[in-house]
Design a protein around this motif. Structure first.
Motif, PDB file in Angstrom:
ATOM      1  N   ASP A  11     -11.572 -25.088  29.751  1.00  0.00           N
ATOM      2  CA  ASP A  11     -12.242 -24.116  28.893  1.00  0.00           C
ATOM      3  C   ASP A  11     -11.933 -24.392  27.423  1.00  0.00           C
ATOM      4  O   ASP A  11     -12.788 -24.222  26.555  1.00  0.00           O
ATOM      5  CB  ASP A  11     -11.858 -22.693  29.276  1.00  0.00           C
ATOM      6  N   GLN A  12     -10.737 -24.891  27.145  1.00  0.00           N
ATOM      7  CA  GLN A  12     -10.367 -25.211  25.767  1.00  0.00           C
ATOM      8  C   GLN A  12     -11.210 -26.352  25.205  1.00  0.00           C
ATOM      9  O   GLN A  12     -11.608 -26.315  24.040  1.00  0.00           O
ATOM     10  CB  GLN A  12      -8.883 -25.555  25.675  1.00  0.00           C
ATOM     11  N   ARG A  15     -14.625 -24.919  24.387  1.00  0.00           N
ATOM     12  CA  ARG A  15     -14.554 -24.136  23.151  1.00  0.00           C
ATOM     13  C   ARG A  15     -14.446 -25.055  21.920  1.00  0.00           C
ATOM     14  O   ARG A  15     -15.085 -24.807  20.900  1.00  0.00           O
ATOM     15  CB  ARG A  15     -13.387 -23.172  23.192  1.00  0.00           C
ATOM     16  N   LEU A  18     -17.630 -26.486  20.633  1.00  0.00           N
ATOM     17  CA  LEU A  18     -18.561 -25.516  20.066  1.00  0.00           C
ATOM     18  C   LEU A  18     -18.293 -25.195  18.595  1.00  0.00           C
ATOM     19  O   LEU A  18     -18.899 -24.289  18.046  1.00  0.00           O
ATOM     20  CB  LEU A  18     -18.531 -24.218  20.886  1.00  0.00           C
ATOM     21  N   THR A  19     -17.423 -25.936  17.966  1.00  0.00           N
ATOM     22  CA  THR A  19     -17.152 -25.714  16.554  1.00  0.00           C
ATOM     23  C   THR A  19     -18.081 -26.578  15.710  1.00  0.00           C
ATOM     24  O   THR A  19     -18.506 -27.650  16.133  1.00  0.00           O
ATOM     25  CB  THR A  19     -15.691 -26.058  16.199  1.00  0.00           C
ATOM     26  N   SER A  23     -23.143 -27.625  16.730  1.00  0.00           N
ATOM     27  CA  SER A  23     -22.494 -27.543  18.032  1.00  0.00           C
ATOM     28  C   SER A  23     -23.536 -27.348  19.137  1.00  0.00           C
ATOM     29  O   SER A  23     -24.615 -26.832  18.901  1.00  0.00           O
ATOM     30  CB  SER A  23     -21.478 -26.398  18.047  1.00  0.00           C
ATOM     31  N   ILE A  50     -18.947 -19.229  28.322  1.00  0.00           N
ATOM     32  CA  ILE A  50     -18.087 -19.616  27.200  1.00  0.00           C
ATOM     33  C   ILE A  50     -18.934 -19.840  25.946  1.00  0.00           C
ATOM     34  O   ILE A  50     -18.553 -19.423  24.849  1.00  0.00           O
ATOM     35  CB  ILE A  50     -17.253 -20.861  27.541  1.00  0.00           C
ATOM     36  N   ILE A  51     -20.080 -20.481  26.100  1.00  0.00           N
ATOM     37  CA  ILE A  51     -20.978 -20.690  24.952  1.00  0.00           C
ATOM     38  C   ILE A  51     -21.399 -19.341  24.374  1.00  0.00           C
ATOM     39  O   ILE A  51     -21.294 -19.110  23.165  1.00  0.00           O
ATOM     40  CB  ILE A  51     -22.225 -21.504  25.371  1.00  0.00           C
ATOM     41  N   GLU A  53     -20.014 -16.382  24.692  1.00  0.00           N
ATOM     42  CA  GLU A  53     -18.857 -15.683  24.120  1.00  0.00           C
ATOM     43  C   GLU A  53     -18.496 -16.256  22.749  1.00  0.00           C
ATOM     44  O   GLU A  53     -18.294 -15.517  21.783  1.00  0.00           O
ATOM     45  CB  GLU A  53     -17.671 -15.803  25.074  1.00  0.00           C
ATOM     46  N   THR A  54     -18.424 -17.568  22.659  1.00  0.00           N
ATOM     47  CA  THR A  54     -18.035 -18.227  21.416  1.00  0.00           C
ATOM     48  C   THR A  54     -19.070 -17.992  20.321  1.00  0.00           C
ATOM     49  O   THR A  54     -18.709 -17.688  19.178  1.00  0.00           O
ATOM     50  CB  THR A  54     -17.840 -19.739  21.646  1.00  0.00           C
ATOM     51  N   GLN A  57     -18.962 -14.373  19.108  1.00  0.00           N
ATOM     52  CA  GLN A  57     -17.790 -14.137  18.261  1.00  0.00           C
ATOM     53  C   GLN A  57     -17.982 -14.703  16.863  1.00  0.00           C
ATOM     54  O   GLN A  57     -17.507 -14.142  15.894  1.00  0.00           O
ATOM     55  CB  GLN A  57     -16.540 -14.750  18.891  1.00  0.00           C
ATOM     56  N   SER A  58     -18.699 -15.829  16.775  1.00  0.00           N
ATOM     57  CA  SER A  58     -18.915 -16.453  15.477  1.00  0.00           C
ATOM     58  C   SER A  58     -20.142 -15.887  14.781  1.00  0.00           C
ATOM     59  O   SER A  58     -20.399 -16.214  13.639  1.00  0.00           O
ATOM     60  CB  SER A  58     -19.062 -17.972  15.627  1.00  0.00           C
TER      61      SER A  58
END
Length: 97
Positions: A11-12, A15, A18-19, A23, A50-51, A53-54, A57-58
């Motif tokens: 998962d890391q 993530r 995705l920065t 991304s 995860i996409i 969520e990330t 959040q951004s």
């Protein structure tokens, strides 16, 4: 935590991919970014979560990108049982995802 045992993707690492401004926005794009291809597809829902969520959040989540990703996931779900990675020999969107 390992979310894709076929490619040993955590998962890391998802993530981390995705920065940045360019991304990936779909599970298939995440795999390409990480230099691999999906095999069984069982992890796609987790990668998609995860996409989402990330991006939420951004603040980068867009309705259009979300709709396109949902359509891609629906296609994958439709074809998952009888359409393994590369099985059709036609390099179709389901195989390339």
């Amino acid at each position: 935590m390992i979310i894709c045992s076929c490619n040993a993707i955590s998962d890391q690492s998802v993530r981390a991919s995705l920065t940045g401004e360019n991304s990936p926005r779909t599970p298939g794009a995440v795999y390409r970014c990480l230099g691999c291809r999906p095999c069984c597809g069982r992890c796609f829902a987790t990668v998609r979560a995860i996409i989402d969520e990330t991006l939420s959040q951004s603040g980068a989540a867009s309705t259009e990108a979300g709709a396109a990703a949902s359509a891609a996931m629906a296609l994958l779900d439709t074809n998952r049982d009888g359409h393994a990675q590369g099985a059709c020999g036609q390099d179709c969107a389901s195989c390339a995802a």
